[in-house]
Write an enzyme that holds these catalytic residues in place. Sequence first.
Site, short mmCIF file in Angstrom:
data_model
loop_
_atom_site.label_atom_id
_atom_site.label_comp_id
_atom_site.label_asym_id
_atom_site.label_seq_id
_atom_site.Cartn_x
_atom_site.Cartn_y
_atom_site.Cartn_z
N LEU A 1 10.38 -20.97 -4.79
CA LEU A 1 9.54 -19.83 -4.14
C LEU A 1 7.98 -19.80 -4.85
CD1 LEU A 1 9.01 -17.25 -2.15
CD2 LEU A 1 9.65 -16.01 -4.21
N ASP B 1 0.84 -1.32 0.11
CA ASP B 1 -0.16 0.12 0.00
C ASP B 1 0.83 1.30 -0.18
OD1 ASP B 1 -2.21 1.45 0.14
OD2 ASP B 1 -2.89 0.96 1.95
N HIS C 1 2.53 3.64 -9.10
CA HIS C 1 2.00 2.35 -9.18
C HIS C 1 3.54 1.72 -10.13
CE1 HIS C 1 -1.80 2.63 -7.62
NE2 HIS C 1 -1.87 3.33 -8.54
C1 IPE Z 1 -5.38 -2.77 -0.20
O1 IPE Z 1 -5.20 -1.33 -0.27
C2 IPE Z 1 -5.26 -3.32 -1.50
C3 IPE Z 1 -4.05 -3.62 -2.13
C4 IPE Z 1 -2.82 -3.21 -1.46
C5 IPE Z 1 -4.03 -4.25 -3.32
P1 IPE Z 1 -6.35 -0.11 -0.36
O2 IPE Z 1 -5.43 0.91 -0.54
O3 IPE Z 1 -7.19 -0.64 -1.42
O4 IPE Z 1 -6.77 -0.28 1.21
P2 IPE Z 1 -7.77 0.88 1.74
O5 IPE Z 1 -8.74 1.29 0.78
O6 IPE Z 1 -7.06 1.77 2.15
O7 IPE Z 1 -8.31 -0.04 3.02
C1 IPE Z 2 -1.52 0.31 -3.48
O1 IPE Z 2 -1.37 1.83 -3.34
C2 IPE Z 2 -1.81 -0.19 -4.83
C3 IPE Z 2 -3.02 -0.65 -5.13
C4 IPE Z 2 -3.91 -0.77 -4.01
C5 IPE Z 2 -3.54 -1.23 -6.27
P1 IPE Z 2 -2.48 2.49 -3.51
O2 IPE Z 2 -2.94 2.98 -4.71
O3 IPE Z 2 -3.64 2.15 -2.52
O4 IPE Z 2 -1.67 4.19 -2.57
P2 IPE Z 2 -2.45 4.84 -1.58
O5 IPE Z 2 -3.00 4.22 -0.69
O6 IPE Z 2 -3.65 5.80 -2.50
O7 IPE Z 2 -1.30 5.90 -1.34
MG MG Z 3 -4.06 2.40 -0.67
#
Ligand code: IPE
Ligand code: IPE
Ligand code: MG
Length: 244
Positions: free
Chosen positions: A132, A21, A38
């Site tokens: 792995l 995240d 990303h």
């Molecule tokens: C959780 O992250 C899903 C992934 C890392 C793929 P999100 O960014 O979607 O989670 P929330 O919405 O903050 O809970």
């Molecule tokens: C994690 O990063 C990737 C996915 C959930 C696809 P985020 O896109 O959730 O990044 P934040 O949480 O907005 O910083």
């Molecule tokens: Mg996120």
Amino acid sequence: MAEAIARPGRTMPRHVAIIMDGNGRWAKSRSLPRTAGHRKGVEAVRDVVKAARELGLPYLTLFGFSAENWRRPETEIFDLMHLLRFYLRSEIAELHRAGIRLRVVGDRTRLAADIQAMIGNAEEMTRANAELKLTIALSYGGRQEIVIAARRLAEEVAAGRLAPEAIDEALFARNLLTGDIPDPDLLIRTSGEKRISNFMLWQCAYTEFVFTDILWPDFTRRELENAIEEFHRRDRRFGAVSSR
Ligand code: IPE
Ligand code: IPE
Ligand code: MG
């Protein structure tokens, strides 16, 4: 460095899972579009997979896209799917060479047909690899997975092929998408959020959680090693009395 982490007398986690995240915030802090985060996140995936293999971890699971992430703007989903294609196209041969088995869990019917095909081919190609076991959770939701397992078992019962009293924890677990994967010993979540966001709800019953403020694009082998160090400091009791 691998020697320092995997010392004799220490039980390494068999299965490490990561909620990756913070890509968006990483980009925002640099005044870049979310996609840039990303993209950098894919590089971190590459590094961490390599590190996990070098550390000799048997199982690594990465949460890449949740069932709820379909709620994001179409443009962001488009960018994420584009990156997924890019990752699969550029990495599968390398994963195979490195002896890594790739598996995807989640509702893949929601993914584009070409992505589904690439995943199917990669799973087939790497099926026998034992270095792995890399699982990527895509379009994955823990509750959805539990409902699907319950429905499947209910169908077996309705068809007269299964007695309700034959349903126990082991049978239920085998009917999850992670049927033949051990439960995670260690779950890492980056970016400072302290929640599970519908990830492996059943499987994380006794998992050790490590939360780090590091944003996923900044996550390195060192961060993985730090989390494993933290894991080694934990006393896993599983409801019993400490043996320490
Ligand atoms: C959780 O992250 C899903 C992934 C890392 C793929 P999100 O960014 O979607 O989670 P929330 O919405 O903050 O809970
Ligand atoms: C994690 O990063 C990737 C996915 C959930 C696809 P985020 O896109 O959730 O990044 P934040 O949480 O907005 O910083
Ligand atoms: Mg996120």
